[in-house]
Design a protein around this motif. Sequence first.
Motif, PDB file in Angstrom:
ATOM      1  N   VAL A  63       0.849  -1.194   0.000  1.00 54.76           N
ATOM      2  CA  VAL A  63       0.000   0.000   0.000  1.00 54.76           C
ATOM      3  C   VAL A  63       0.889   1.250   0.000  1.00 54.76           C
ATOM      4  O   VAL A  63       2.073   1.171   0.303  1.00 54.76           O
ATOM      5  CB  VAL A  63      -0.940   0.033   1.240  1.00 54.76           C
ATOM      6  CG1 VAL A  63      -1.966  -1.078   1.171  1.00 54.76           C
ATOM      7  CG2 VAL A  63      -0.134  -0.048   2.538  1.00 54.76           C
ATOM      8  N   VAL A 229      -0.240   2.373   9.556  1.00 52.38           N
ATOM      9  CA  VAL A 229      -0.698   1.715   8.332  1.00 52.38           C
ATOM     10  C   VAL A 229      -1.121   0.279   8.636  1.00 52.38           C
ATOM     11  O   VAL A 229      -2.172  -0.190   8.193  1.00 52.38           O
ATOM     12  CB  VAL A 229       0.412   1.731   7.254  1.00 52.38           C
ATOM     13  CG1 VAL A 229      -0.008   0.918   6.030  1.00 52.38           C
ATOM     14  CG2 VAL A 229       0.737   3.160   6.843  1.00 52.38           C
ATOM     15  N   THR A 232      -4.564   0.483  10.727  1.00 56.12           N
ATOM     16  CA  THR A 232      -5.741   1.014  10.024  1.00 56.12           C
ATOM     17  C   THR A 232      -6.022   0.236   8.741  1.00 56.12           C
ATOM     18  O   THR A 232      -7.151   0.158   8.291  1.00 56.12           O
ATOM     19  CB  THR A 232      -5.563   2.510   9.680  1.00 56.12           C
ATOM     20  OG1 THR A 232      -4.385   2.645   8.878  1.00 56.12           O
ATOM     21  CG2 THR A 232      -5.428   3.366  10.922  1.00 56.12           C
ATOM     22  N   GLY A 233      -4.979  -0.317   8.148  1.00 55.56           N
ATOM     23  CA  GLY A 233      -5.179  -1.074   6.909  1.00 55.56           C
ATOM     24  C   GLY A 233      -5.371  -2.567   7.179  1.00 55.56           C
ATOM     25  O   GLY A 233      -5.535  -3.342   6.256  1.00 55.56           O
TER      26      GLY A 233
END
Length: 514
Positions: A63, A229, A232-233
């Motif tokens: 990402v 990251v 939250t991802g």
Amino acid sequence: MAQEDVFKRLVSHCKEYGFVFPSSEIYDGLGAVYDYGQYGVELKNNIKKYWWDSMVLLNENVVGLDSAIFMHPTIWKASGHVDAFNDPLIDNKDSKKRYRADVLIEDYLGKIEEKINKEVEKAAKRFGEAFDEAQFRSTNARVLEHQAKWDEVHARYSKAMNESDFEDLRQLILDCEIVCPISGTRNWTEVRQFNLMFSTEMGSTSDGAMKVYLRPETAQGIFVNFLNVQKTGRMKIPFGIAQIGKAFRNEIVARQFIFRMREFEQMEMQFFVRPGEELEWFKKWKATRLKWHKALGLGEEKYRYHDHEKLAHYANAATDIEFEMPFGFKEVEGIHSRTDFDLSSHEKFSGKKIQYFDPELNKSYTPYVIETSIGVDRMFLSVMAGSYDEEKLENGETRVVLKLPAALAPIKLAVLPLVKKDGLPEKAREIVDMLKFDFKCQYDEKDSIGKRYRRQDAIGTPYCITVDHQTLQDQCVTIRFRDTMEQERVSIESLQGIIAEKVSMKTLFKKLSE
Ligand code: ATP
């Protein structure tokens, strides 16, 4: 043509055709800072898109991120940049020129290597088929003499660098009788350490201001956002974070055009893995990245790996991908296995726990990291150098052509009315209007058709579409292919399909997925 001349011509071509300008040119420029012109910015954006999509589009588990240039100054303590991001510099007292002491010695070692290679080449010619290179290298007296010298200098150089022994580094320069290329003298100063980070102050009052740095690499922005990251991802290891952004280094010797700049752009991806699995992933990314370069079709022989023997203290494997620039094979990208050095260090300096709970193993650990780090500007230079060609034509003329990979070309097609009347410009505009949503087009009606073709060749446009009187009757145009200069009559309707197949990045991505 000598490679030096090729490079000079490439640099002036970049300027003349709106790819790269020296920064602040009307004020006589600013050292090692450059601006990208109208075509340069398109090429640069295409390179970035090729990289970005190859990371985040083709890999479900990679990402993106866009972190700020300014970061908390302690980050650079934790990363080691405040204490160890130094170059050893040395000045020549006569020319007043400044050099990197390590580069002077490496150039010297390079010259010895050249001498050895020349001996080998000469012998290979002399002995022909029967030549046994390994045997020659291990027995020829002159080669052995050069090799012994190389080994001796290299050993002393590595020791001095590893131990930060600057006195001996200077002594080595004197013992090797290295002279300043400008003054020709050996009148050297002491070697001093020079930190490459730019700093400035944040805050309005002088006593309340905080010293901050312009980031010298984008990677730390990724490390300090690792947990953000990941959480939250809902990312599961292994996964990667990719980022493109500016980086700044106060390079002592800024040379070779956009190869070494003080403000440049990086494309970095940190791939977080389980401890113990890092070398497997290192191998994988090493191969993936080389494939990415080679897919551009600039020539397989122009790339090579340079595996590092001497590793940074936190790395357990590292390699460079080098490209054959007009000034030799040079690093374009680095791939490093950085262990858990960065995350652990940030944990220590921030006092915050930076760990990952692995549900499969049912335990927490600090992930290990494989990093792929490539400079946009160096990549740009490699693409330009690999594409620039001066072709002798049958009629004796020379054609300057940029054989850019079609997917990266700034302009994909030019539409050219044969004459500026009889409704041809209108028809040409119609074609531009039809294709402009898919491709970056250019309309050009000035000068003879031959001159217009040359202009497009010089900026690397893969297709020229010529509209003539016949077009008005049969709805067909002439399409001219940049590399072969062949021309074909095709229907206007078919243009979209013909062009899309070649210029779309999809074609490149498919190659990567093979
Ligand atoms: P070098 O040894 O050439 O100084 P490096 O090993 O310090 O490079 P890294 O810190 O690994 O470089 O940075 C990763 C990439 O960033 C390099 O492979 C290069 O493409 C790019 N890069 C680094 N420094 C510069 C610079 N001054 N100008 C342009 N690109 C750079």
